[in-house]
Design an enzyme around this catalytic site. Structure first.
Site, PDB file in Angstrom:
ATOM      1  N   ASN A   8       6.064  18.459  -3.030  1.00  0.00           N
ATOM      2  CA  ASN A   8       6.756  18.732  -1.775  1.00  0.00           C
ATOM      3  C   ASN A   8       6.899  17.449  -0.974  1.00  0.00           C
ATOM      4  O   ASN A   8       7.286  17.476   0.193  1.00  0.00           O
ATOM      5  CB  ASN A   8       6.021  19.796  -0.953  1.00  0.00           C
ATOM      6  CG  ASN A   8       6.358  21.197  -1.464  1.00  0.00           C
ATOM      7  OD1 ASN A   8       7.506  21.481  -1.811  1.00  0.00           O
ATOM      8  ND2 ASN A   8       5.356  22.054  -1.539  1.00  0.00           N
ATOM      9  N   LYS A  12       9.297  11.246  -2.392  1.00  0.00           N
ATOM     10  CA  LYS A  12       9.353  11.209  -3.856  1.00  0.00           C
ATOM     11  C   LYS A  12      10.636  11.884  -4.341  1.00  0.00           C
ATOM     12  O   LYS A  12      11.309  11.388  -5.233  1.00  0.00           O
ATOM     13  CB  LYS A  12       8.140  11.933  -4.460  1.00  0.00           C
ATOM     14  CG  LYS A  12       6.824  11.164  -4.387  1.00  0.00           C
ATOM     15  CD  LYS A  12       5.753  11.903  -5.194  1.00  0.00           C
ATOM     16  CE  LYS A  12       4.383  11.294  -5.120  1.00  0.00           C
ATOM     17  NZ  LYS A  12       3.369  12.065  -5.863  1.00  0.00           N
ATOM     18  N   ASP A  68       1.179  12.576 -11.946  1.00  0.00           N
ATOM     19  CA  ASP A  68      -0.205  12.429 -11.516  1.00  0.00           C
ATOM     20  C   ASP A  68      -0.556  10.946 -11.612  1.00  0.00           C
ATOM     21  O   ASP A  68      -0.192  10.285 -12.584  1.00  0.00           O
ATOM     22  CB  ASP A  68      -1.143  13.265 -12.382  1.00  0.00           C
ATOM     23  CG  ASP A  68      -2.393  13.658 -11.601  1.00  0.00           C
ATOM     24  OD1 ASP A  68      -2.290  13.915 -10.392  1.00  0.00           O
ATOM     25  OD2 ASP A  68      -3.486  13.692 -12.194  1.00  0.00           O
TER      26      ASP A  68
END
Ligand code: IMP
Length: 193
Positions: A8, A12, A68
């Site tokens: 969210n 990005k 990640d």
């Protein structure tokens, strides 16, 4: 083609949106109705990235990619690694994480470290993985005001500034996430649909 970026984080999303070809409709978690926190229970970056991407595909039926990132410090045997965000515990705090890192690095002469980003993609029933690495070193103290996370104490190799002294554009050119996103975008934009 609709594809969800399992985040969210608006920055990005915008970054990837700007680089993707017009055949892709990039949507956030919020836009597919996913409001819960995604599971991230593994002890590797790869595990967590795939866990998040698979969760979205299985529960919302949308093709998806998830990222990640971890900071791997040689003198700390790769720590904080996958635990970078919560190195100093919950609630997550960049300030406390840096304090703890500097404390653990006190007296260490080997300051080598790297940021590593893994992106897991699920597309049309297949899984793909992309990676980006930024090599550098951990400074003795914070320098710079920009960025987030460990940026003020991370000096990328070949530069005389920390990540926190670079503009977002400069950082994206050489950063772990910038490189991983570039690899993902190359793959998506050159695929024949
Ligand atoms: P995430 O996987 O993008 O959520 O990143 C996990 C953690 O790694 C963040 O909470 C930060 O502590 C650290 N981190 C990730 N990317 C960066 C970066 O570009 N600069 C500094 N720290 C970062």
């Amino acid at each position: 083609m609709k594809i969800c970026f399992a985040t969210n984080n608006k920055k990005k999303i915008e970054e990837v949106k700007a680089a993707l070809g017009p055949e892709f409709e990039l949507v956030s978690l919020q836009e597919i109705g996913c409001v819960e926190e995604l599971p991230e229970t593994g002890n590797t970056l790869d595990h967590n990235a795939f866990q998040k991407a698979r969760y979205v595909k299985e529960n919302f039926g949308v093709d998806c990619f998830a990222d990640d990132t971890g900071l791997e410090v040689d003198a700390l045997d790769g720590a904080p690694g996958v635990y970078s965000g919560r190195f100093a515990g919950e609630p997550r705090s960049d300030e406390r994480n840096i304090d703890l890192l500097l404390e653990k690095m006190a007296g260490k002469t080997n300051r080598k470290a790297r940021f590593r980003t893994v992106i897991a993609l699920i597309l049309e029933g297949k899984e793909y993985q992309f990676e980006g690495i930024a090599e550098g070193e951990i400074l003795m103290e914070r320098i710079g005001e920009k960025g987030f996370g460990y940026d003020p104490v991370f000096k990328p190799i070949g530069f005389d500034k920390t990540f926190a002294q670079l503009s977002l554009e400069e950082k994206n050119e050489i950063s772990h996430r910038g490189k991983a996103v570039k690899a993902l975008i190359e793959f998506l934009n050159h695929r024949k649909f």
